[in-house]
Design an enzyme around this catalytic site. Structure first.
Site, PDB file in Angstrom:
ATOM      1  N   GLY A  30       0.762  -1.493  -0.096  1.00  0.00           N
ATOM      2  CA  GLY A  30      -0.173   0.008   0.152  1.00  0.00           C
ATOM      3  C   GLY A  30       0.930   1.219  -0.063  1.00  0.00           C
ATOM      4  N   ASP A  31       1.867   1.305   0.925  1.00  0.00           N
ATOM      5  CA  ASP A  31       2.790   2.576   0.923  1.00  0.00           C
ATOM      6  C   ASP A  31       3.430   2.657  -0.417  1.00  0.00           C
ATOM      7  OD1 ASP A  31       2.485   3.197   3.746  1.00  0.00           O
ATOM      8  OD2 ASP A  31       3.399   1.435   4.279  1.00  0.00           O
ATOM      9  N   SER A  32       3.796   1.572  -1.100  1.00  0.00           N
ATOM     10  CA  SER A  32       4.559   1.596  -2.287  1.00  0.00           C
ATOM     11  C   SER A  32       3.956   1.973  -3.400  1.00  0.00           C
ATOM     12  CB  SER A  32       5.219   0.258  -2.731  1.00  0.00           C
ATOM     13  OG  SER A  32       6.204  -0.112  -1.765  1.00  0.00           O
ATOM     14  N   LEU A  33       2.510   1.546  -3.550  1.00  0.00           N
ATOM     15  CA  LEU A  33       1.720   2.059  -4.570  1.00  0.00           C
ATOM     16  C   LEU A  33       1.445   3.541  -4.652  1.00  0.00           C
ATOM     17  CD1 LEU A  33      -0.833  -0.952  -4.969  1.00  0.00           C
ATOM     18  CD2 LEU A  33       0.816   0.022  -6.402  1.00  0.00           C
ATOM     19  N   ALA A  74       3.139   5.768  -3.062  1.00  0.00           N
ATOM     20  CA  ALA A  74       4.318   6.405  -3.427  1.00  0.00           C
ATOM     21  C   ALA A  74       4.517   6.749  -5.049  1.00  0.00           C
ATOM     22  CB  ALA A  74       5.672   6.055  -3.000  1.00  0.00           C
TER      23      ALA A  74
END
Length: 404
Positions: free
Chosen positions: A175-178, A180
């Site tokens: 979730g964090d990476s998406l 970003a």
């Protein structure tokens, strides 16, 4: 707009980014911008810095192996944003920046006097990229939001895992990476708009919305057809054959032959070309309806071959297939080596550190990994002197008072 000298080669080398925030969602956006040459100045709290400096399972010499990746290509400057003096320093730095990336809870910048209206009064071309769990408005905006909650709310947790088990997660901070990645796309779109108009803008990337954006036809399936996607383990419903299949030696090989023409090639490679003309398997829809039966037929064949022989036959037939890689496999793979998918950098304490290279590859202005994550405050003298004209004596006084 700020006038400054590019700090590195790459298509974004004329951009200066002030990165505020910590952990992953905002900093990964900063990493992506830095990969393509932007000067990324990361503001960290004096003393401890970003908790990512300590995160990760393995810590040789007490050092995080995650930090060198997420903080690569960045410059570390300490600045206590919870003090009036630190906030003033941040405003002065932002006045000379193109982009600010932050992932604090909504309202935090406003409490610090660093709201968008105040910042763009000094810098009309400023782009403020904000990454949060729920976005900058709406009833949930004030809530604390982590990537795992965004994954749950965005739909991917419910659909991940085996149907007879509770919802599962992937082994990465998806979730964090998406969020970003979408923040980076929005930031670059805003840069393009500024190039045409001279005006900056606010980029609002919410974790749950970034996850939702990846959920394919989940919403119309429910809204139009009343169908609720459920957990289906290693397969996608009605997409067949696309599964992992056992070999004679016990290895599992993934085969993806769900397209009609590709399935015809698979059937021929299996020595059963008649399967492609059989009514139960002739079309994408009928193969999906008879997935279990078709998988059993394929398993009967794959179990007679070793992994290497199976893959050789499939590749020769033009059928997409491959092993399920671990890190060990990646290091040994000649294709990874040929495309330089893994880059190795020197670290003053850890020696050589391998990490994933920049994606995607550009033919004329490629990105690069120039250095691993910096030490806390490593660039205080350079940045404060070059951008704000602060000399060593004043900088020492600021440090003594806990400002930097």
């Amino acid at each position: 707009m700020p006038d400054h000298t590019p700090a590195a080669s790459g298509p974004l080398a004329d951009l200066r980014v002030i990165e505020m925030g910590q952990l992953l969602a905002g900093p990964f956006c900063g990493q992506l911008l830095g990969d393509f040459g932007a000067e990324v100045i990361k503001l960290e709290s004096p003393g401890r810095g970003d908790p990512m400096r300590e995160w990760g399972r393995e810590k040789p010499y007490g050092r995080s192996l995650w930090w060198p990746v997420v903080a690569r290509n960045k410059k570390s400057v300490t600045c206590n944003l919870r003090t009036a003096e630190g906030q003033a320093l941040a405003r002065d730095l932002i006045a000379q920046a193109d982009i600010v990336v932050e992932n604090f809870r909504p309202g935090t910048l406003e409490r610090w006097g660093l709201d968008f209206d105040t910042l763009r009064a000094d810098n009309p071309g400023l782009i403020l990229t904000r990454v949060t769990g729920y976005g900058q408005n709406g009833p949930y905006a004030p809530r604390a939001g982590y990537g795992s909650i965004g994954e749950a709310m965005g739909g991917i947790r419910y659909t991940t895992g085996d149907p007879d088990h509770p919802p599962a997660r992937t082994g990465i901070s998806l979730g964090d990476s998406l969020a970003a990645v979408f923040a980076t796309i929005g930031t670059l779109a805003a840069v393009h708009h500024r190039t045409r108009t001279g005006r900056g803008q606010l980029v609002d990337s919410a974790i749950y919305e970034a996850v939702l954006a990846m959920m394919e036809s989940l919403l119309p399936e429910w809204g139009v057809a009343g169908y609720q996607r459920e957990r289906t383990g290693p397969v996608l419903p009605n997409v067949s054959p696309s599964n992992v299949y056992p070999t004679a030696g016990g290895e599992m090989i993934l085969i993806a032959a769900n397209q009609d023409t590709v399935f015809t090639r698979l059937a021929t490679a299996m020595g059963k070309p008649e399967l492609a003309a059989t009514e139960r398997f002739a079309t994408h829809s009928t193969r999906g309806e008879n997935m279990a039966e078709l998988d059993d037929i394929i398993i009967e064949w794959t179990r007679t071959l070793g992994a290497d022989e199976l893959l050789e036959q499939l590749h020769r037939a033009g059928v997409p297939a491959g092993r399920i890689y671990t890190a060990r496999d990646m290091f040994a793979d000649p294709h990874f080596a040929a495309r330089e998918a893994i880059v190795r950098l020197a670290h003053p304490e850890l020696g050589e550190i391998p990490m994933q290279n920049v994606v995607p590859k550009l033919s004329e202005t490629p990105g690069s990994v120039r250095h691993t994550g910096p030490e806390l405050g490593e660039h205080n003298s350079e940045i404060y002197a070059r951008l704000l004209g602060i000399g060593p004596d004043k900088l020492a006084a600021l440090a003594e008072n806990g400002i930097v």
